[in-house]
Every structure is written in C-alpha cells, then in structure tokens.
Design an enzyme around this catalytic site. Structure first.
Site, PDB file in Angstrom:
ATOM      1  N   LYS A  95    -112.418-112.616  25.225  1.00  0.00           N
ATOM      2  CA  LYS A  95    -113.448-113.198  26.076  1.00  0.00           C
ATOM      3  C   LYS A  95    -114.103-112.109  26.932  1.00  0.00           C
ATOM      4  O   LYS A  95    -113.476-111.095  27.248  1.00  0.00           O
ATOM      5  CB  LYS A  95    -112.839-114.231  27.034  1.00  0.00           C
ATOM      6  CG  LYS A  95    -112.213-115.449  26.411  1.00  0.00           C
ATOM      7  CD  LYS A  95    -111.587-116.315  27.503  1.00  0.00           C
ATOM      8  CE  LYS A  95    -110.875-117.540  26.945  1.00  0.00           C
ATOM      9  NZ  LYS A  95    -111.835-118.544  26.474  1.00  0.00           N
ATOM     10  N   ARG A 100    -106.099-125.599  19.830  1.00  0.00           N
ATOM     11  CA  ARG A 100    -105.893-126.577  18.750  1.00  0.00           C
ATOM     12  C   ARG A 100    -104.713-126.195  17.862  1.00  0.00           C
ATOM     13  O   ARG A 100    -104.106-127.057  17.234  1.00  0.00           O
ATOM     14  CB  ARG A 100    -107.180-126.716  17.942  1.00  0.00           C
ATOM     15  CG  ARG A 100    -107.599-125.490  17.176  1.00  0.00           C
ATOM     16  CD  ARG A 100    -109.072-125.521  16.814  1.00  0.00           C
ATOM     17  NE  ARG A 100    -109.912-125.354  17.999  1.00  0.00           N
ATOM     18  CZ  ARG A 100    -111.232-125.459  17.984  1.00  0.00           C
ATOM     19  NH1 ARG A 100    -111.874-125.733  16.858  1.00  0.00           N
ATOM     20  NH2 ARG A 100    -111.925-125.297  19.093  1.00  0.00           N
TER      21      ARG A 100
END
Length: 483
Positions: free
Chosen positions: A259, A333
């Site tokens: 990020k 996920r």
C-alpha cells in the site's frame, strides 16, 4: 469511566439534565420524577423555543450560587429510542467536565427510552488512551418514578456499551502491541472462567496440520505468526446455533502488493470485524441470551518480507479449495475463506454471519457511515438491517450479481480471489460465498470497512474505532428463539 445508577429521588444536585419531548406542536417540558426547584423550571421553560430541531439539541443554563448551578435541556425528539440515544450522547458531551450528573427523566418514560439514553451516554463518553493515567470516574444518577421497572433496560445498555467499548479498545490498540498472539491472549483473558464460555486458540503448527492455508499464507511474511481463535457461548438448552466470523488482520501493509503510506496509516483497524464478533459474543454471554454463539477470528499480520506470499501464488484453503491471487492486498478474503469453510465442516451452524473491513469499494458506494450487506435470504437480510436501524447503525443490502460470478474463474485454480474488473465489494462477497456450502440461503456477509472508523467525535461515536456491528449483532441475537 461512567457509572449509571437508577434512583426514585435525588438530593440537590449541581448539574442536572432535563429531557424535553418535541412532538409536532414543538418541545414541551414533561412531568418529571425529579424535584426541580420552581425557579429553575421557570427558567427552563423560557428556553424551550431554542430547542427546535433534531434530537440531541441542547441548551445550557448557568445559575451561579443557586441549585442546580448547571441546568441542561436536551431534546429527545419524538421520544423513540433513537432520539433518546442521541439525547444521552448530547448530555455526555455537554457535561464532559462534570463528574456528578443527575438526569431528570419524564415520569412516564419507557424502558426503551432509558436503554437508549443510557447507551448514548455511555458510548459518547468513550475515550481511548495509551497514557499511564487513572481514568476519571463520572457518576450519573437517573431519576425515575420506579427504578425496578428500568433495571433490565439499564443492564442491557451497560452490556451493550461494555461490548462496544471492548471492540473499540481492541481496534484502537496500536499494531506494535496488537499482533495475533496478543489479540488471542485478550480473548482468553476476557473469558476467564465464566460459565458457558470457552475459547480455543490454534497456533501455527496446528493450523498447518489441519490445512488452514489461507491464514498461513497471509501471515507468512510476518515475524508474528498467525492464530485462529474460536470463542463459544453455549448456554444450557440452547438449540439455535449462530456462527460469527470476523476478519482479523492485525496490521495490513498490503504485502508484496504494498500500500502507499497514506493507505497504511489506519491499518490497525483491519481486525475490526474480528473485534466486533468477539465482543458481540461476550455481550451475548453477559446478557445470558438463550442462543448458542460461536465467534471465529482468523488472525494474521500481512507484512512484506522474503517469506511473504506472492502475487500469482496458489493458496489451498481449509477443506481443499484452491484460489489464485495476484494481489496480496486482497488478503482478508483468504483468511475468511478458511474460517467459513471450517464453520461449515465442523460447527453445523443454523446461521452464518461474517463481518470484515474488506474493501475500499464499500466506502465508494455507500460512504463512511453505512456497511454493505450481502445475503441470498430476504428474511435474514431484513432482520439484520432492522437490527442495525434499531441499534443506531446503518447497513444497506447490495446485490450478489450473477453476472459477476464468471470473474472468479481461474485457469490454474478453483477460484480467482481478486478480480480487477470493478465491483470490488460485490466480487469479494461472491468469492466468500463459494466457501459456505449449502448454507448460502442462511449466510450474510457484511463489508464494514468504512463505518468501522470515525474521523471525528459525533453523536455516540468517538474519534477512532466505532465498534461497528457489536450493537447490531447483539440486537439481532436477542431476537432469535431459544429453540
């Protein structure tokens, strides 16, 4: 810290809050249980015209050398629970410097009003600090005609606020302290020897031997190994079994798909889903709810190192399903998939709910205050959205669009975990649906990334972690039948 007690009467108080109804004809002073001096009541009546507007509007009256010295009028709106919650939060903020407060409730106030007011006051009083200083104690006396009538309402408000505070504390804690082992230890400590509660913590060796490939892959780049926490509330005689799953990434750099700096600053909140399901389960135990609840928290730290999992790796999840991932920043996920598959294979839930700070797409679609909810069940979706509304939280149902299922197709694995073709929140939900087996019509996924954090103090929210989902889950669990 704030302590609330109920009383049928109270002596002369320095700081008094007077709740005012605002029906269609405008705000009116109600009959109250508290013996407010006539001069104070007359002065309060003169301020009524300034209380028009939404619930939570306040007007303060300073009365030096008289009793009470500080009189506060607060608008409770039309008198529903949400209005009372707003009023409680407003009183907490307006009386921030007062350590002893008396609340003059209307003589005919309902238990729901007392619950809402108390929740609002307790939640708005929340502050998080790592400073080594004693917390100031604030005493609040709520004067009502018959204290026994409101005992249960106040106990429910306390349990709800305590659980929400726990979720906020866990989420606000810096990741320099909050690694997976630390989080697991907090859960073990919270359980103690409380009857009906039990906790199991799986460490890396057991995760490997049992095949939790998603959790292990995401945690592989960190010096702090992953954990898998299973917390159970199992009251005697309970028949309905709810499993709650929460994403528990204790810090997220994005891994090799790193990020930007601004995207990392608040990544201590990436375990907000795990914090909420753990806290809600402990809250269910505190209220002695007659429903079996299991909370699953897959915990990992997604860091960048030579051992981190790579874009393009194939992950073998619990139960054997494989997924191809080309974005290590879509890690939530992967850990959720393991936990969902485990729940289906071993826990036989009647209902399965997962909460996750999963995608930025949630905020793009719904803004900062509303969670995205996905379910194939109209009834279950409506029940949870209704519970959120009653609790003062917000959720909006989103589609599980059949057209996007093809995006999950992989040439080399069973599933492609992170399609880059848009609809990020929807495709994440569709990916998770692949792991719930025959429970698709009794499963709900909630993407609560945006509302898990507040940039400023507002209403019942303090700046920082909100504990989103705790109040919704506790409201909903309380509606489920015991058998």
């Amino acid at each position: 810290m704030t302590a609330i007690r109920l009383a049928a009467e109270s002596g002369a108080a320095r700081a008094v809050a007077l709740a005012v109804y605002a029906p269609d004809g405008g705000p009116v002073l109600p009959l109250i249980a508290y013996d407010l001096p006539e001069d104070a009541r007359a002065e309060a009546a003169e301020l009524l015209g300034d209380l028009d507007g939404d619930a939570g509007v306040t007007r303060a009256l300073r009365r030096p050398l008289r009793t009470p010295e500080h009189l506060l009028l607060v608008n409770a709106g039309s008198g529903d629970e949400s209005g009372w919650r707003a009023a409680g939060a407003a009183v907490s903020r307006a009386f921030a410097d007062e350590m002893s407060i008396t609340i003059a409730m209307p003589a005919d106030v309902s238990p729901e009003a007392v619950r809402g007011f108390s929740e609002g006051l307790l939640l708005a009083a929340y502050r998080f600090s790592m400073r080594d200083e004693p917390a100031a104690e604030r005493d609040v006396t709520v004067v009502v005609g018959d204290p026994e009538r409101y005992t249960e309402a106040l106990a429910t408000a306390r349990a709800t606020a305590d659980a929400t505070r726990l979720a906020r504390d866990l989420t606000n804690t810096p990741s320099s302290l909050k690694n997976p082992a630390w989080f697991a230890d907090q859960v073990v400590g919270a359980v103690g020897g409380r009857p009906g509660l039990s906790v199991t913590v799986r460490e890396p060796e057991q995760l490997a031997s049992e095949g939790f490939g998603g959790i292990l892959a995401v945690g592989a780049g960190s010096a702090s190994p992953p954990r898998f926490v299973e917390l159970s509330w199992h009251p005697e005689g309970a028949v309905t079994h709810v499993v709650l799953v929460g994403k528990g990434i204790t810090f997220d750099t994005g891994g090799i798909s790193i990020k930007p700096v601004d995207g990392m600053k608040l990544m201590r909140k990436d375990m907000g889903g795990a914090a909420s399901v753990i806290a809600a389960t402990l809250g269910a135990a505190a209220l002695d709810l007659p429903v079996r609840v299991t909370a699953l928290a897959p915990l990992a730290e997604n860091l960048l190192s030579g051992s981190a999992f790579r874009p393009g790796d194939i992950v073998r999840h619990y139960g054997g399903v494989t997924s191809e991932t080309t974005n290590s920043d879509a890690e939530g996920r992967l850990v959720l998939a393991d936990a969902l598959a485990y729940a289906i294979e071993h826990l036989s839930p009647d209902l399965l709910i997962d909460l996750a700070t999963l995608t930025g797409a949630n905020a793009v679609a719904l803004g900062k205050r509303t969670a995205a909810l996905y379910s194939e069940s109209d009834e279950l979706a409506a029940a949870l959205i209704g519970a959120a509304e009653e609790a003062g939280e917000q959720a909006w149902r989103m589609p599980l669009a059949a057209d996007y299922v093809e995006y999950l197709g992989s040439d080399v694995a069973d599933l492609y975990s992170a399609p880059d073709r848009g609809a990020g929140s929807v495709t994440a939900a569709l990916f998770l649906r692949e792991f719930v087996g025959d429970l698709r019509d009794r499963w709900v996924h909630v993407d609560m990334s945006a509302p898990s954090w507040s940039d400023s103090a507002d209403g019942v929210l303090a700046k920082g972690a909100t504990g989103w989902g705790v109040r919704t889950l506790m409201r909903w669990l309380a509606t489920l039948p015991a058998a």
